[in-house]
Design an enzyme around this catalytic site. Structure first.
Site, mmCIF file in Angstrom:
data_model
loop_
_atom_site.group_PDB
_atom_site.id
_atom_site.type_symbol
_atom_site.label_atom_id
_atom_site.label_comp_id
_atom_site.label_asym_id
_atom_site.label_seq_id
_atom_site.Cartn_x
_atom_site.Cartn_y
_atom_site.Cartn_z
ATOM 1 N N ASP A 51 0.826 -1.200 0.000
ATOM 2 C CA ASP A 51 0.000 0.000 0.000
ATOM 3 C C ASP A 51 0.867 1.260 0.000
ATOM 4 O O ASP A 51 0.353 2.374 -0.069
ATOM 5 C CB ASP A 51 -1.004 -0.001 1.147
ATOM 6 C CG ASP A 51 -0.368 -0.089 2.523
ATOM 7 O OD1 ASP A 51 0.870 -0.161 2.622
ATOM 8 O OD2 ASP A 51 -1.125 -0.083 3.526
ATOM 9 N N SER A 52 2.188 1.062 0.021
ATOM 10 C CA SER A 52 3.127 2.160 -0.223
ATOM 11 C C SER A 52 2.862 2.821 -1.566
ATOM 12 O O SER A 52 3.316 3.953 -1.806
ATOM 13 C CB SER A 52 4.570 1.644 -0.174
ATOM 14 O OG SER A 52 4.738 0.495 -0.996
ATOM 15 N N ASP A 90 -0.521 -6.316 0.335
ATOM 16 C CA ASP A 90 -1.034 -5.661 1.536
ATOM 17 C C ASP A 90 -2.557 -5.615 1.553
ATOM 18 O O ASP A 90 -3.181 -5.359 0.513
ATOM 19 C CB ASP A 90 -0.560 -4.205 1.596
ATOM 20 C CG ASP A 90 0.777 -4.036 2.267
ATOM 21 O OD1 ASP A 90 1.086 -4.819 3.174
ATOM 22 O OD2 ASP A 90 1.513 -3.101 1.898
ATOM 23 N N LYS A 118 -0.554 -9.618 3.415
ATOM 24 C CA LYS A 118 0.196 -8.972 4.502
ATOM 25 C C LYS A 118 -0.736 -8.109 5.335
ATOM 26 O O LYS A 118 -1.509 -7.317 4.789
ATOM 27 C CB LYS A 118 1.354 -8.135 3.961
ATOM 28 C CG LYS A 118 2.209 -7.510 5.084
ATOM 29 C CD LYS A 118 3.558 -7.061 4.580
ATOM 30 C CE LYS A 118 3.509 -5.763 3.826
ATOM 31 N NZ LYS A 118 3.105 -4.610 4.686
ATOM 32 N N GLU A 120 -0.882 -5.542 8.822
ATOM 33 C CA GLU A 120 -0.103 -4.730 9.747
ATOM 34 C C GLU A 120 -0.637 -4.841 11.167
ATOM 35 O O GLU A 120 -1.850 -4.817 11.388
ATOM 36 C CB GLU A 120 -0.131 -3.258 9.324
ATOM 37 C CG GLU A 120 0.624 -2.974 8.045
ATOM 38 C CD GLU A 120 0.788 -1.489 7.790
ATOM 39 O OE1 GLU A 120 0.513 -0.687 8.706
ATOM 40 O OE2 GLU A 120 1.205 -1.126 6.668
ATOM 41 N N GLU A 187 9.760 -3.735 10.495
ATOM 42 C CA GLU A 187 10.127 -2.433 9.939
ATOM 43 C C GLU A 187 10.600 -1.482 11.022
ATOM 44 O O GLU A 187 9.953 -1.329 12.066
ATOM 45 C CB GLU A 187 8.947 -1.808 9.185
ATOM 46 C CG GLU A 187 9.287 -0.457 8.580
ATOM 47 C CD GLU A 187 8.246 0.071 7.613
ATOM 48 O OE1 GLU A 187 8.433 1.200 7.108
ATOM 49 O OE2 GLU A 187 7.254 -0.643 7.353
#
Length: 272
Positions: A51-52, A90, A118, A120, A187
């Protein structure tokens, strides 16, 4: 340390084998088919549709505006360019707010080519991980600095510094694996802590700003190529195209540096 070479498509068992063999895992982001083909042909084991893209493709100040629709579109594009690498995708902000919502969001991603989802964070996300894994969906748990939590963190800051915070992150990592996570992404974590977590858990760890002690590394492709995203450049970023050459050459140089342990070095690492 052995250098892992794989002529077959990457799978969940291949990840476990790499962990057992001590073979470094190379991961990069991609958002379209053209770059995905370059990554796939030049030593990248896992391709992440992150999602970057909200920041480096769409021009937002954070990842929060990214939608499931955005992720499905870019996942479909990347999937057309990948043959050997595993495709990790993501779930965007609030798409994993509940187990049922996470499954609803993950399903169209899997249909267009995602092979691992993925997620978070920890806490209530453990229930989400278990729910997806029980439905045969491999999950990567993203811990440490989680960009979707930027409002709570008050910015993009190193996580896990100090004994209490470090202990909490180690516990979160173990809990994520117990919930069924196949892969951990760490991260902006002190290198010593990331190395401890890597030893603690049975699944591979992928670091970004987490030191060379992880089982593998990931970078945002735009950062690796020195492209200006309009945001401050993190300490952990290295421009592999700084001295010229081709995109393919830069990707190969990154993959080789990860495998031989020369990246990340101290310059690109955080301490406790």
């Amino acid at each position: 340390m052995s250098i892992y070479t794989n002529s077959k498509p990457w799978t969940v068992p291949a990840l476990a084998e790499a962990k057992r063999n001590g073979s470094k895992i190379v991961m990069l982001t991609a958002y379209d088919a053209g770059f995905a083909r370059i990554l796939d042909a030049n030593g990248v084991d896992l391709v992440l549709v992150g999602d970057s893209l909200g920041m480096v493709v769409q021009g937002h100040d954070s990842t929060l505006p990214v939608s499931v629709h955005d992720m499905v579109y870019h996942t479909a594009c990347v999937a057309r360019g990948v043959r050997q690498a595993m495709l990790v995708v993501d779930l965007p902000f609030q798409a994993d707010a509940s187990p049922e919502r996470a499954l609803e969001a993950a399903t169209p991603l899997l249909r267009v080519g995602a092979q691992m989802i993925k997620i978070e964070g920890a806490g209530h996300k453990l229930e989400v991980i278990s729910y997806l894994v029980e439905r045969e969906i491999p999950v990567c748990s993203h811990l440490g600095l989680t960009p979707q939590s930027v409002l709570r963190f008050g910015g993009y800051k190193v996580q896990g510094r100090g004994e209490e915070a470090g202990g909490r992150l180690r516990a979160e990592a173990r809990a994520a694996v117990e919930a069924g996570a196949t892969l951990l992404l760490l991260e902006c974590v002190p290198s010593q802590l990331a190395a401890q977590i890597t030893t603690d858990v049975s699944v591979p760890t992928i670091g970004i700003g987490a030191g060379a002690g992880c089982d593998g590394q990931v970078l945002v492709l735009h950062d690796l190529l020195g492209l200006d995203s309009g945001h401050p450049r993190p300490k952990f970023v290295k421009d592999f195209l700084a001295h010229g050459g081709s995109v393919a050459g830069a990707v190969r140089a990154y993959a080789n540096a990860v495998r031989d342990g020369s990246f990340p070095d101290v310059e690109h690492t955080y301490t406790s």
